[in-house]
Design a protein around this motif. Structure first.
Motif, short mmCIF file in Angstrom:
data_model
loop_
_atom_site.label_atom_id
_atom_site.label_comp_id
_atom_site.label_asym_id
_atom_site.label_seq_id
_atom_site.Cartn_x
_atom_site.Cartn_y
_atom_site.Cartn_z
N ARG A 74 -11.65 -10.57 7.71
CA ARG A 74 -11.73 -9.90 6.40
C ARG A 74 -12.83 -8.85 6.38
O ARG A 74 -13.90 -9.06 6.94
CB ARG A 74 -12.02 -10.92 5.30
CG ARG A 74 -10.90 -11.90 5.07
CD ARG A 74 -9.71 -11.26 4.35
NE ARG A 74 -8.59 -12.18 4.37
CZ ARG A 74 -7.71 -12.27 5.37
NH1 ARG A 74 -7.80 -11.49 6.42
NH2 ARG A 74 -6.74 -13.15 5.33
N ILE A 75 -12.51 -7.74 5.70
CA ILE A 75 -13.57 -6.76 5.43
C ILE A 75 -13.78 -6.76 3.92
O ILE A 75 -12.91 -7.23 3.19
CB ILE A 75 -13.17 -5.35 5.94
CG1 ILE A 75 -11.88 -4.87 5.26
CG2 ILE A 75 -13.05 -5.34 7.44
CD1 ILE A 75 -11.56 -3.41 5.54
N PRO A 76 -14.92 -6.24 3.44
CA PRO A 76 -15.09 -6.24 1.98
C PRO A 76 -13.95 -5.48 1.33
O PRO A 76 -13.53 -4.42 1.82
CB PRO A 76 -16.41 -5.50 1.79
CG PRO A 76 -17.09 -5.51 3.10
CD PRO A 76 -16.02 -5.62 4.15
N GLU A 77 -13.41 -6.05 0.24
CA GLU A 77 -12.36 -5.31 -0.45
C GLU A 77 -12.99 -4.15 -1.20
O GLU A 77 -14.20 -4.12 -1.44
CB GLU A 77 -11.57 -6.24 -1.39
CG GLU A 77 -12.36 -6.81 -2.55
CD GLU A 77 -11.48 -7.61 -3.51
OE1 GLU A 77 -10.49 -8.22 -3.10
OE2 GLU A 77 -11.83 -7.63 -4.71
N ARG A 78 -12.17 -3.18 -1.57
CA ARG A 78 -12.68 -2.04 -2.33
C ARG A 78 -13.32 -2.56 -3.61
O ARG A 78 -12.76 -3.46 -4.25
CB ARG A 78 -11.53 -1.10 -2.69
CG ARG A 78 -10.96 -0.31 -1.53
CD ARG A 78 -9.62 0.29 -1.93
NE ARG A 78 -9.05 1.20 -0.94
CZ ARG A 78 -8.37 0.81 0.13
NH1 ARG A 78 -8.19 -0.46 0.37
NH2 ARG A 78 -7.87 1.71 0.95
N ALA A 82 -9.00 -2.46 -5.52
CA ALA A 82 -8.86 -3.35 -4.36
C ALA A 82 -7.38 -3.69 -4.09
O ALA A 82 -6.97 -3.84 -2.95
CB ALA A 82 -9.64 -4.64 -4.61
N ARG A 83 -6.62 -3.83 -5.16
CA ARG A 83 -5.22 -4.24 -5.02
C ARG A 83 -4.35 -3.00 -4.89
O ARG A 83 -4.27 -2.20 -5.83
CB ARG A 83 -4.84 -5.02 -6.29
CG ARG A 83 -3.37 -5.28 -6.46
CD ARG A 83 -2.95 -6.50 -5.73
NE ARG A 83 -1.52 -6.68 -5.75
CZ ARG A 83 -0.88 -7.53 -4.97
NH1 ARG A 83 -1.54 -8.27 -4.10
NH2 ARG A 83 0.42 -7.65 -5.03
N GLY A 84 -3.73 -2.81 -3.75
CA GLY A 84 -2.94 -1.59 -3.60
C GLY A 84 -1.76 -1.75 -2.66
O GLY A 84 -1.64 -2.74 -1.94
N SER A 85 -0.87 -0.78 -2.70
CA SER A 85 0.31 -0.73 -1.83
C SER A 85 0.51 0.73 -1.44
O SER A 85 0.25 1.61 -2.26
CB SER A 85 1.55 -1.18 -2.58
OG SER A 85 1.33 -2.43 -3.14
N ALA A 86 1.03 0.94 -0.23
CA ALA A 86 1.07 2.33 0.23
C ALA A 86 2.34 2.64 0.99
O ALA A 86 3.10 1.74 1.36
CB ALA A 86 -0.14 2.61 1.11
N ALA A 87 2.57 3.92 1.20
CA ALA A 87 3.75 4.36 1.96
C ALA A 87 3.50 5.71 2.60
O ALA A 87 2.69 6.50 2.11
CB ALA A 87 4.96 4.43 1.04
N GLN A 372 -17.11 3.80 2.12
CA GLN A 372 -16.42 3.53 3.41
C GLN A 372 -17.41 2.95 4.41
O GLN A 372 -17.03 2.13 5.25
CB GLN A 372 -15.76 4.78 4.00
CG GLN A 372 -14.85 5.56 3.07
CD GLN A 372 -13.86 4.73 2.28
OE1 GLN A 372 -13.61 3.57 2.61
NE2 GLN A 372 -13.33 5.30 1.22
N LEU A 373 -18.66 3.40 4.32
CA LEU A 373 -19.64 2.88 5.28
C LEU A 373 -19.81 1.39 5.13
O LEU A 373 -19.93 0.66 6.11
CB LEU A 373 -20.99 3.59 5.08
CG LEU A 373 -21.02 5.05 5.50
CD1 LEU A 373 -22.38 5.67 5.17
CD2 LEU A 373 -20.74 5.19 6.99
N SER A 374 -19.80 0.91 3.87
CA SER A 374 -19.97 -0.54 3.74
C SER A 374 -18.64 -1.26 3.92
O SER A 374 -18.58 -2.37 4.42
CB SER A 374 -20.64 -0.89 2.41
OG SER A 374 -19.71 -0.97 1.39
N ARG A 375 -17.55 -0.62 3.53
CA ARG A 375 -16.25 -1.30 3.60
C ARG A 375 -15.70 -1.32 5.02
O ARG A 375 -15.22 -2.35 5.51
CB ARG A 375 -15.27 -0.57 2.68
CG ARG A 375 -14.14 -1.39 2.17
CD ARG A 375 -13.43 -0.66 1.07
NE ARG A 375 -12.76 0.53 1.55
CZ ARG A 375 -11.60 0.53 2.19
NH1 ARG A 375 -10.98 -0.60 2.43
NH2 ARG A 375 -11.05 1.65 2.59
N LEU A 376 -15.73 -0.17 5.68
CA LEU A 376 -15.16 -0.08 7.02
C LEU A 376 -16.23 -0.24 8.10
O LEU A 376 -15.92 -0.33 9.28
CB LEU A 376 -14.38 1.23 7.18
CG LEU A 376 -13.21 1.36 6.18
CD1 LEU A 376 -12.62 2.75 6.20
CD2 LEU A 376 -12.13 0.33 6.45
N GLY A 377 -17.49 -0.21 7.68
CA GLY A 377 -18.57 -0.66 8.55
C GLY A 377 -19.10 0.35 9.54
O GLY A 377 -19.93 -0.01 10.38
#
Ligand code: HDE
Length: 717
Positions: A74-78, A82-87, A372-377
């Motif tokens: 797990r990474i920190p959620e946004r 946080a809840r999303g869907s994409a295409a 992004q730095l904290s979420r994606l590290g």
């Protein structure tokens, strides 16, 4: 596959080994399990132990690697969205925009620009329901030939606050309360309304949030907005202000609030599933891109400030020009790798597009890289495949966590001679990104412009533009949300504030709360700059140029189409085959999706003795995930459904949620048993007359909802 995965063990015969080796040579791309370092795994079932019943050994690097990776999955959620869907999809331009912008993807109608789009709710966690009353995010990443351009917008054209300084407060207030972490994905609680009741600038956005726009029927049926005013810059360096709009080809539709609450239990993934299934079935979601363009000289022509994100520009004042179309045609292969790791940023610009000085936008320009730095590290998040531009990256940034690029050569600085001077700056005129030459000559101040003080006139414009039913929905939403507030003073402050928008509306909300809406002497304004006289910063209400703005009502967006609508056919053994099949064929030809719902799964037997496959049983099906109901004829089938209370509940619930209900003549008894008065004038209840209901039923489905029923007799669903 299972055969290919067969492991090589010591016990294998020489023949088996040779066979395995042959298979591996023929399928070298990883059919055998390996560690992350490429070593083939001989046993993926058992850890290494000291003897049959002995302790596990620390040296089991295969076990440790597997568990360590799992521990860090797990990474920190946004923090928001946080809840999303994409295409995935593409963007096509209808007309060249060179008069306004030099952005390459807005200048060449022959180019298909690849895009990745993420929709989201704002307040809830990653696992929360799609159907929360909330704003929806509408983020588009355009992979252009000049680099990535992100249009990170919402499905509402305005925002709660005017200055980035207030964003953490807003988000803290709406998120679950800090002492007990409740409620999840809901604004109906004290801290949110406490904050809002002290924040008159949020009133316009509150009208949107309390409206049905906060309960979309589908991500495919909602609008998108860039919210802030941006700039287009052309080859000559001339600037136009621009507001971005996405208009869904299927029109804008919502669900009823009561329905949203049931869907949250029945199918919390409703929007995610809808998007996924539409794309899988080839019904590609489409949205047209529109722009409102304002000449530089007209910056101060409006009674509101273009830089104020709590204001929209009514389309009657500046028409929306449709310039292109977005089509979503491919689902992601991997949710985490793409949807979760995609990193949007309003600061990802291409030449030809620039910012305005909207103080909310300016704050966002800092926030998105930081998050992004904290979420994606790592500062190398741009190297994750979904974030990579389609053009090459050349610069002297190096190293950092998880660096993928292997930079060759000696030089990682500029200017240089050892690397032949590379990479060069794009120094030529009109080449590469240049900022608009805006003149700024001012004192350094912490202030709120007085041109931002009109907090109410557009809230009133929005309310006045709604149909009677939409107004009632706003009032009911406020009654619900404030009814959930435990602190009486907050409720009172809110209804007082609502009087600034519409006195009658405030009274109707107040009445349901057992309160009397009093006009606040002066609405509180907590945005008064330090050292300034609060009297000079009282919220004002400027007379709006318009009484109503038609595009603000969803009622005016209805299209003549039933494409992708979900229609439930209720049937049992003995169903009239012609009645069922004819209507099914007709609706499917128009692009709708028909599902047969019956007492049990498997098949039903038609009047002709043929087997008709059942899609859902009444145990599984629920009316809230359908757009309309149809009851085909066949006396035996109707008789069976009359004995099935779930069938009647299905129909009356659909009726109560104002959906079209169609029936063969024989089904009238079932409708009556479902509390529908077929004698009432209602274009949404369509009964077969002279063997023809086709046109009327299709028209009713296109209409989507018959909200007037809410004022009529309520059926007990
Ligand atoms: Fe965002 N916002 N936001 N926002 N926002 C984020 O960035 C922020 C605002 C929007 O699908 C975060 O990557 C600040 C307005 C969308 O991944 C974060 C301010 C609008 C998404 C952030 C705003 C948006 C985000 C959280 C006020 C509409 C989802 C995770 C100054 C125009 C993007 C992330 C996606 C996400 C900050 C206001 C839209 C924390 C500070 C106004 C659609 O950086």
């Amino acid at each position: 596959m299972a055969k290919k995965n067969k492991k090589i063990t010591k016990a294998s015969t020489e023949n088996e080994k040779t066979k395995n080796l042959k298979e591996f040579t023929e399928n070298p791309d990883g059919e055998f399990l390996t560690t992350n370092h490429g070593v083939r795994i001989n046993d993926n079932q058992n850890s290494l132990k000291a003897g049959d019943r002995g302790p596990s050994l620390l040296e089991d690097f295969i076990l440790r690697e597997k568990i360590t990776h799992f521990d860090h999955e797990r990474i920190p959620e946004r923090i928001v969205h946080a809840r999303g869907s994409a295409a995935h999809g593409f963007f096509e331009l209808y007309k060249k925009m060179d008069k306004y912008t030099k952005a390459g993807f807005l200048n060449d109608t022959s180019v298909k620009t690849p895009v990745f789009v993420r929709f989201s709710t704002v307040a809830g966690s990653r696992g929360s329901s799609d159907l929360a009353r909330d704003v929806r995010g509408f983020s588009v990443k355009f992979y252009t030939q000049e680099g990535n351009y992100d249009l990170v917008g919402n499905n509402m054209p305005v925002f709660f606050i005017q200055d980035a300084m207030k964003f953490p407060d807003l988000v803290h207030a709406v998120k679950p309360e800090q002492d007990h972490e409740m409620p999840q994905a809901s604004s109906a609680h004290d801290t949110f309304w406490d904050f809002i009741s002290l924040m008159p600038e949020s009133m316009h956005m509150i009208m949107w949030l309390m409206s049905d726009r906060a309960l979309p029927r589908s991500y495919r049926m909602m609008e998108g907005f860039g919210v802030h005013t941006f700039r287009f810059i052309n080859e000559k360096g001339k600037s136009h202000f621009v507001k971005f709009h996405w208009k869904p080809v299927l029109g804008v539709h919502s669900v009823a609030f009561a329905e949203a609450q049931v869907i949250s239990g029945k199918d919390p993934d409703f929007h995610r599933r809808d998007l996924w299934e539409a794309i899988e079935s080839g019904n590609f979601p489409e949205y047209e891109l529109g722009v409102q363009l304002i000449e530089e000289k007209d910056e101060f022509k409006f009674p509101f400030d273009l830089l104020d994100p709590t204001k929209l520009i009514p389309e009657e004042l500046v028409p929306v020009q449709i310039i292109g179309k977005l089509t979503l045609n491919r689902n992601p292969d991997n949710f985490f790798a793409e949807t979760e790791q995609v990193a949007f940023h309003p600061g990802h610009l291409v030449p030809g597009i620039d910012f305005s000085n909207d103080p909310l936008l300016q704050g966002r320009l800092f926030s998105y890289t930081d998050t992004q730095l904290s979420r994606l590290g790592s500062p190398n998040f741009h190297e994750i495949p979904i974030n990579r531009p389609i053009v090459d990256i050349h610069n002297n940034q190096r190293d950092g966590h998880m660096r993928h690029t292997i930079n060759k050569g000696k030089t990682n600085y500029e200017p240089n001679t050892l690397g032949g001077g590379c990479p060069f700056q794009a120094l030529m005129k009109n080449f590469g990104f240049t900022s608009f030459l805006e003149r700024i000559d001012s004192k350094k101040i912490r202030n709120r412009s007085k041109s931002f003080l009109d907090h109410f006139s557009q809230a009133t414009l929005f309310f006045n533009s709604q149909s009677e039913e939409e107004k009632l929905h706003i009032i009911n939403a406020l009654r619900f949300e404030l009814g959930k507030v435990q602190t009486p003073e907050i409720r009172q402050r809110m209804v007082n504030l609502l009087t600034q928008i519409d006195k009658q509306m405030a009274n109707r909300v107040a009445e349901a709360l057992g309160l009397i809406a009093g006009t606040p002497e002066q609405p509180i304004n907590h945005s008064v700059p330090a050292d300034e006289n609060p009297k000079d910063y009282q919220p004002v209400k400027i007379k709006s140029l318009l009484e109503r703005s038609e595009p603000l009502s969803m009622k005016n967006t209805i299209k003549d189409s039933i494409a992708t609508r979900r229609i439930a056919f209720l049937a049992a053994d003995g169903v009239d085959e012609a009645s069922l099949k004819n209507m099914k064929k007709l609706l499917e030809e128009k692009g709708a999706m028909v599902k047969i719902i019956a007492p049990k799964l498997g098949f039903i037997k038609s009047s002709k003795g043929n087997k008709i496959p059942v899609d859902e049983s009444f145990l599984i099906a629920c009316s809230v995930v359908y757009d309309a109901v149809f009851v085909p004829g066949g006396p035996k089938s109707i008789e069976a459904l009359l004995a099935e209370s779930d069938a009647q509940h299905f129909i009356s619930e659909a009726y109560r949620h104002c959906k079209p209900v169609g029936s063969a003549t024989e089904g009238v008894m079932l409708l009556t048993a479902s509390f529908i008065d077929v004698g009432l004038k209602d274009e949404g209840v369509v009964i077969e007359k002279n063997a023809s209901i086709d046109k009327a039923f299709i028209k009713a489905i296109a209409q989507h909802r018959f909200w007037h029923r809410e004022n009529a007799r309520k059926v007990p669903a």
